[in-house]
Design an enzyme around this catalytic site. Sequence first.
Site, PDB file in Angstrom:
ATOM      1  CE  LYS A  27     -15.430 -22.018 -26.379  1.00  0.00           C
ATOM      2  NZ  LYS A  27     -15.562 -20.549 -26.389  1.00  0.00           N
ATOM      3  CG  ASN A  28     -19.536 -20.585 -25.911  1.00  0.00           C
ATOM      4  OD1 ASN A  28     -18.327 -20.511 -25.681  1.00  0.00           O
ATOM      5  ND2 ASN A  28     -20.038 -20.572 -27.138  1.00  0.00           N
ATOM      6  CB  CYS A 121     -11.982 -17.871 -32.990  1.00  0.00           C
ATOM      7  SG  CYS A 121     -11.751 -19.436 -32.186  1.00  0.00           S
ATOM      8  NE  ARG A 126     -15.902 -13.317 -32.158  1.00  0.00           N
ATOM      9  CZ  ARG A 126     -15.970 -14.445 -31.473  1.00  0.00           C
ATOM     10  NH1 ARG A 126     -15.020 -15.313 -31.523  1.00  0.00           N
ATOM     11  NH2 ARG A 126     -17.013 -14.691 -30.717  1.00  0.00           N
ATOM     12  CG  ASP A 310     -19.979 -21.444 -31.926  1.00  0.00           C
ATOM     13  OD1 ASP A 310     -19.486 -20.598 -32.686  1.00  0.00           O
ATOM     14  OD2 ASP A 310     -20.089 -21.271 -30.696  1.00  0.00           O
ATOM     15  NE  ARG A 403     -10.075 -20.161 -27.562  1.00  0.00           N
ATOM     16  CZ  ARG A 403     -11.012 -19.561 -28.275  1.00  0.00           C
ATOM     17  NH1 ARG A 403     -10.884 -19.431 -29.569  1.00  0.00           N
ATOM     18  NH2 ARG A 403     -12.061 -19.052 -27.691  1.00  0.00           N
TER      19      ARG A 403
HETATM   20  C1  UD1 Z   1     -20.656 -16.031 -28.490  1.00  0.00           C
HETATM   21  C2  UD1 Z   1     -19.982 -17.387 -28.353  1.00  0.00           C
HETATM   22  C3  UD1 Z   1     -19.488 -17.880 -29.701  1.00  0.00           C
HETATM   23  C4  UD1 Z   1     -20.624 -17.884 -30.718  1.00  0.00           C
HETATM   24  C5  UD1 Z   1     -21.323 -16.524 -30.748  1.00  0.00           C
HETATM   25  C6  UD1 Z   1     -22.580 -16.532 -31.612  1.00  0.00           C
HETATM   26  C7  UD1 Z   1     -19.053 -17.329 -26.131  1.00  0.00           C
HETATM   27  C8  UD1 Z   1     -17.812 -17.334 -25.294  1.00  0.00           C
HETATM   28  N1  UD1 Z   1     -18.857 -17.274 -27.458  1.00  0.00           N
HETATM   29  O1  UD1 Z   1     -19.665 -15.128 -28.962  1.00  0.00           O
HETATM   30  O2  UD1 Z   1     -18.974 -19.195 -29.544  1.00  0.00           O
HETATM   31  O3  UD1 Z   1     -20.103 -18.159 -31.995  1.00  0.00           O
HETATM   32  O4  UD1 Z   1     -21.729 -16.139 -29.410  1.00  0.00           O
HETATM   33  O5  UD1 Z   1     -23.465 -17.490 -31.174  1.00  0.00           O
HETATM   34  O6  UD1 Z   1     -20.151 -17.436 -25.629  1.00  0.00           O
HETATM   35  N2  UD1 Z   1     -21.181  -8.043 -32.852  1.00  0.00           N
HETATM   36  C9  UD1 Z   1     -20.985  -6.715 -33.155  1.00  0.00           C
HETATM   37  N3  UD1 Z   1     -20.630  -5.863 -32.138  1.00  0.00           N
HETATM   38  C10 UD1 Z   1     -20.467  -6.293 -30.850  1.00  0.00           C
HETATM   39  C11 UD1 Z   1     -20.673  -7.662 -30.545  1.00  0.00           C
HETATM   40  C12 UD1 Z   1     -21.032  -8.520 -31.572  1.00  0.00           C
HETATM   41  O7  UD1 Z   1     -21.144  -6.305 -34.302  1.00  0.00           O
HETATM   42  O8  UD1 Z   1     -20.166  -5.475 -29.979  1.00  0.00           O
HETATM   43  C13 UD1 Z   1     -21.577  -8.992 -33.923  1.00  0.00           C
HETATM   44  C14 UD1 Z   1     -20.502 -10.053 -34.152  1.00  0.00           C
HETATM   45  O9  UD1 Z   1     -19.495  -9.596 -35.032  1.00  0.00           O
HETATM   46  C15 UD1 Z   1     -21.342 -11.178 -34.745  1.00  0.00           C
HETATM   47  C16 UD1 Z   1     -22.679 -11.034 -34.008  1.00  0.00           C
HETATM   48  O10 UD1 Z   1     -22.713  -9.723 -33.481  1.00  0.00           O
HETATM   49  O11 UD1 Z   1     -21.538 -10.933 -36.110  1.00  0.00           O
HETATM   50  C17 UD1 Z   1     -22.874 -12.023 -32.868  1.00  0.00           C
HETATM   51  O12 UD1 Z   1     -21.788 -11.957 -31.980  1.00  0.00           O
HETATM   52  P1  UD1 Z   1     -21.943 -12.289 -30.435  1.00  0.00           P
HETATM   53  O13 UD1 Z   1     -23.277 -12.927 -30.193  1.00  0.00           O
HETATM   54  O14 UD1 Z   1     -21.612 -11.080 -29.643  1.00  0.00           O
HETATM   55  O15 UD1 Z   1     -20.810 -13.373 -30.205  1.00  0.00           O
HETATM   56  P2  UD1 Z   1     -19.936 -13.564 -28.916  1.00  0.00           P
HETATM   57  O16 UD1 Z   1     -20.707 -13.236 -27.705  1.00  0.00           O
HETATM   58  O17 UD1 Z   1     -18.615 -12.936 -29.115  1.00  0.00           O
END
Ligand code: UD1
Length: 422
Positions: A27-28, A121, A126, A310, A403
């Site tokens: 998915k990711n 989620c 986030r 995850d 999902r």
């Molecule tokens: C992606 C994955 C998700 C996985 C996550 C971490 C997809 C669709 N989803 O989510 O399944 O759990 O990586 O491996 O690929 N953060 C901030 N500010 C931001 C962005 C992130 O503070 O602008 C923080 C988040 O709150 C979290 C950390 O950074 O604590 C990692 O998040 P991130 O790697 O961005 O996750 P996603 O890309 O949303």
Amino acid sequence: MIYKYEDRLKIRGGSRLNGEITVQTSKNACLPILSASIISNGVVRIDSCPDILDVQNMIEILTELGVSVRKSDNDYILDSRSLNLNHLDFNLCKTMRSSIFLLGAILTRCDSVMLTTPGGCNIGERPIDIHLKAFKKLGVTIRQMGEYIFLNAKNAHAGKVKLKLPSVGATENIVQFASTLKGKTTIYNAAREPEVVDLCNFLSKMGAKIIGAGTKKITIYGVDRLHGTEYTPIQDRIVAGTILCAVAITGGNVRLKYSNSIQIRKLIEILSRMGCQIDVKSDIIELTSDGNLHSIAKVETGYYPDFPTDLQSIMLTLCALVHGETEIVERVFESRFLIVPELVKMGANIEVLSNRRVKVVGVDSLSGACLQAKELRGGASLVLAGLRAKGETIIDNVHFIDRGYEQIESMFTSLGADIERI
Ligand code: UD1
């Protein structure tokens, strides 16, 4: 598959799982690849997409944007030549956090974009500050009004971007955006997840020039345009991990057809230390468990190549059923212990020490119960608990699980589980 909002799962626990199964496409990996397809001003074919709600929603968003989409089995043929940017579906963007990837892709095709803050989620705040700061660094102007975000890339330029955290989504957004940005863009503290590498491989196949994918420093040399291509995304390491843990919990033997065992080496190491027998070949992982495992004291999540967040709730469920005590530390997201009250309802002994830490004392058995899925991976974890529990378990809100898992009930019935969608 038409997934219905009101679907529930009924599980009669106690069957051991045995058999051979192929792991679905990731998915990711698939979601950002589908989004990146619009960077190409041509026709792109993405093969073997998983038949899951998030992919269905992403396809709906792309269609709204004016992409012409044809589907043949689970292969999508996407023609983005007539992109129509006035048709963003705000409701769909709200249901899926991955809509954030569209920012980087759309901005390669037009000067400005408006989006609503993404959904997803319920596993923590986030925020999207890292994405926005990175775009700003590349000359994009950003205005946020309530839940609407306006980005203008008229004066965008290549440059250096240092991420505060190695965010997967932010890395993917900037790689997409910079692929056609004139000059050299460097991302420091980039995410190293296999799905980021897969996106970069896909972009390279469309003609992008990217160096360093899979390391902390990714360099992108912008090219004028990307061309059409065909691509099959990687298999899903989280689904692979879910199946291995399910068999570890119920006992049994599984031959998992999965060719990227290196991407789940931390999990394989943990399951071996708990007492599973695991034989890894080039494209098969064979796991045997007697369902009688022991604790390894501590499991901590982290950024790749550390143990994936995850799989944290899946591991927590397993630890609830092994001999001994385990401390689980969540280092990536806050509030990712939503399943604890549901597992406790079944008789698990779990104490939440803080929003990042729980103590799990293994019990011999769980009892079936009526449970609520509250998010994707936690929902799948409840299925695993139900497979091992005595009696019947009902899981509500299966749409969360849909999902990311292709008909989770079929996945487990093919291994001998007694589970049905009602
Ligand atoms: C992606 C994955 C998700 C996985 C996550 C971490 C997809 C669709 N989803 O989510 O399944 O759990 O990586 O491996 O690929 N953060 C901030 N500010 C931001 C962005 C992130 O503070 O602008 C923080 C988040 O709150 C979290 C950390 O950074 O604590 C990692 O998040 P991130 O790697 O961005 O996750 P996603 O890309 O949303």
